[in-house]
Design an enzyme around this catalytic site. Structure first.
Site, mmCIF file in Angstrom:
data_model
loop_
_atom_site.group_PDB
_atom_site.id
_atom_site.type_symbol
_atom_site.label_atom_id
_atom_site.label_comp_id
_atom_site.label_asym_id
_atom_site.label_seq_id
_atom_site.Cartn_x
_atom_site.Cartn_y
_atom_site.Cartn_z
ATOM 1 N N GLU A 175 0.797 -1.226 0.000
ATOM 2 C CA GLU A 175 0.000 0.000 0.000
ATOM 3 C C GLU A 175 0.832 1.280 0.000
ATOM 4 O OE1 GLU A 175 -3.061 -0.163 2.979
ATOM 5 O OE2 GLU A 175 -3.980 -1.921 2.081
ATOM 6 N N GLU A 360 -5.687 -8.455 0.225
ATOM 7 C CA GLU A 360 -6.382 -8.181 1.488
ATOM 8 C C GLU A 360 -7.831 -7.865 1.193
ATOM 9 O OE1 GLU A 360 -4.783 -5.076 4.069
ATOM 10 O OE2 GLU A 360 -2.753 -5.833 3.736
HETATM 11 C C1 FCB Z 1 -4.934 -2.090 5.139
HETATM 12 C C2 FCB Z 1 -3.577 -2.441 5.727
HETATM 13 C C3 FCB Z 1 -3.639 -3.434 6.846
HETATM 14 C C4 FCB Z 1 -4.850 -3.235 7.716
HETATM 15 C C5 FCB Z 1 -6.105 -3.119 6.900
HETATM 16 C C6 FCB Z 1 -7.367 -2.956 7.704
HETATM 17 O O1 FCB Z 1 -4.883 -0.802 4.606
HETATM 18 O O2 FCB Z 1 -2.716 -2.965 4.742
HETATM 19 O O3 FCB Z 1 -2.435 -3.356 7.546
HETATM 20 O O4 FCB Z 1 -4.646 -2.165 8.549
HETATM 21 O O5 FCB Z 1 -5.985 -2.027 6.026
#
Ligand code: FCB
Length: 450
Positions: A175, A360
């Site tokens: 990110e 994610e």
């Molecule tokens: C993302 C992050 C992770 C976590 C989630 C909820 O942006 O990569 O570390 O905090 O959000």
């Protein structure tokens, strides 16, 4: 009486996905390991928390004490039936000062952790940077300085030398938008700056770090390299021309900046115009490195933002608000269609033919233990809807190769401390007990079905 119908939401069956589709669970070093253990150096998150910028002053010094409990945590990944585990290396655990000497205890921890994955038949999906920048580098200017990208290259070399041949896949940066914009413009993450010049520099140098790191790993001959981008869908608050332009700028800052740099080798004109003279001199000559070939790209996806004009916002002219869709405990709207939008755009416009992963996806919920169980039906529904979106993409021929749930464990949610629970497994932070939630059981059911 007719039998009561089971109304619990379900995940789609494993058999609906291709045989080689990878299912995994994700975590990150600072959020679970416990930075107070094992000779780990300080990171700018320890400093940011110590300066009072996080909820209740919480930091990651203990977190899930994963350093002590990693074996049972890997068992939880394995026993749910996952194929892979996505984790990150802590730079200060391996190299406490961000340059120079290594911490032998840190190196041996990752040795055991990776071997623990391999002995359980789990594919190690590593990230090299999930935000725990060594403090000494942060003090020297962090991502506002070009030198940090080269120090990251050296760190990459250390990781490759020690662990490279055991890693199934490696992502450079997790990110970059968060490491740059969220941390230097909105000031919500370490180092908590609100400065456009700092932001422009960080937006570029974090990508330079990606390019430098990638070239180091190519020299080692690693053939499964990528980057993890977070994507958020921008929905205009109204149909006015100015609102549409602001929404496009939001998309430029959040999404296109990274996609265009990495896949097309240039930055989007609207965001460049915003940064103007704040861009580091000579940035153009880094673009070839930044846009070097990747083997895959990862998308972290959670929600959408509604974009509203804001005259008080002198720089970007908009603010992000939430709309009226159903929301998670974070206040994030549930909008699975956005995931489809980004994966389609990547495979259609920016990176045709490139394998994609959902690296994610998940939700926070006010989970409580009742009679020894956590019945997180809303999370099962959330995951099921996003997996349904992935199935739709697969049927259109979009090359989605895997899906990782965020997160294996409830953990340290950055500036929100321990107030947000994202885990498939509940963590009692008082005694470090792990309790698989309904969502974990549903994954186990799914991953063992056909
Ligand atoms: C993302 C992050 C992770 C976590 C989630 C909820 O942006 O990569 O570390 O905090 O959000």
């Amino acid at each position: 009486m007719p039998p009561r119908q089971d109304t619990t939401p379900r995940l789609p069956p494993r058999g609906a996905f291709p045989d080689d589709f990878v299912f995994g669970a994700a975590t990150s070093s600072y959020q679970i390991e416990g930075s107070g253990f094992g000779g780990c150096g300080r990171s700018h998150w320890d400093d940011f928390a110590a300066a009072g910028n996080t909820r209740d002053g919480a930091d990651g010094s203990v977190a899930c004490a994963h350093i002590l409990h990693w074996e049972r945590d890997l068992d939880l990944v394995k026993n749910a039936g996952f194929d892979a585990y996505r984790f990150s290396f802590s730079w200060p655990r391996i190299q406490p000062a961000g340059r120079g000497a290594l911490n032998a205890e840190g190196v041996s921890f990752y040795d055991r952790l990776i071997d623990g994955m391999l002995s359980r038949g789990l594919l190690p999906f590593a990230s090299l940077y999930h935000w725990d920048l060594p403090s000494s580098l942060a003090v020297a200017g962090g991502w506002r300085e070009r030198d940090t990208a080269y120090r990251f290259g050296d760190f990459t070399d250390i990781v490759m030398r020690h662990f490279g041949d055991r890693l199934h896949s490696v992502a450079t940066i997790n990110e970059p938008w968060c490491a740059a914009w969220l941390s230097h413009y909105w000031g919500e993450h370490a180092p908590g700056m609100r400065d456009l010049v700092a932001t422009a520099r960080a937006m570029h140098y974090i990508l330079l770090a990606h390019g430098v790191s990638l070239s180091v790993m190519r020299d080692y001959g690693h053939g499964n390299l990528g980057i993890v981008l977070n994507k958020e869908y921008g929905e205009p608050a109204d149909g006015r021309e100015e609102t549409l332009t602001a929404t496009r700028l939001f998309d430029g800052i959040y999404n296109r900046w990274f996609e265009e740099a990495i896949f097309l080798g240039h930055y989007p004109a609207d965001v460049l115009a915003l940064f103007g003279a704040a861009m580091p001199e000579g940035y153009e000559s880094d673009m070839a490195l930044i846009s070097a070939r990747l083997d895959w790209a990862g998308v972290n996806y959670y929600t959408r933002s509604v974009i509203e004009l804001d005259a008080d916002e002198s720089c970007v002219g908009f603010r992000c608000i939430r709309g009226d869709l159903e929301k998670t405990a974070m206040g994030w709207e549930v909008y699975p269609e956005g995931l489809g939008f980004f994966l389609r755009r990547l495979s259609g416009e920016y990176a045709p033919g490139l394998p994609l992963y959902v690296t994610e996806n998940g939700m926070s919920r006010d989970d409580t233990v009742v009679d020894g169980e956590v019945c997180d039906v809303e999370r099962v529904d959330f995951l099921g809807r996003h997996l349904g979106e992935v199935l739709g993409l697969l049927s259109e021929g979009v090359l989605v190769r895997g899906y990782f749930a965020w997160s294996l464990l409830d953990n340290y949610e950055w500036s929100l401390g321990y107030s947000q629970r994202f885990g498939l497994v509940h963590v009692d932070f008082a005694d470090q007990a792990r309790l698989p939630k309904l969502s974990w059981h549903k994954f186990r059911e799914m991953l063992n079905s056909n």
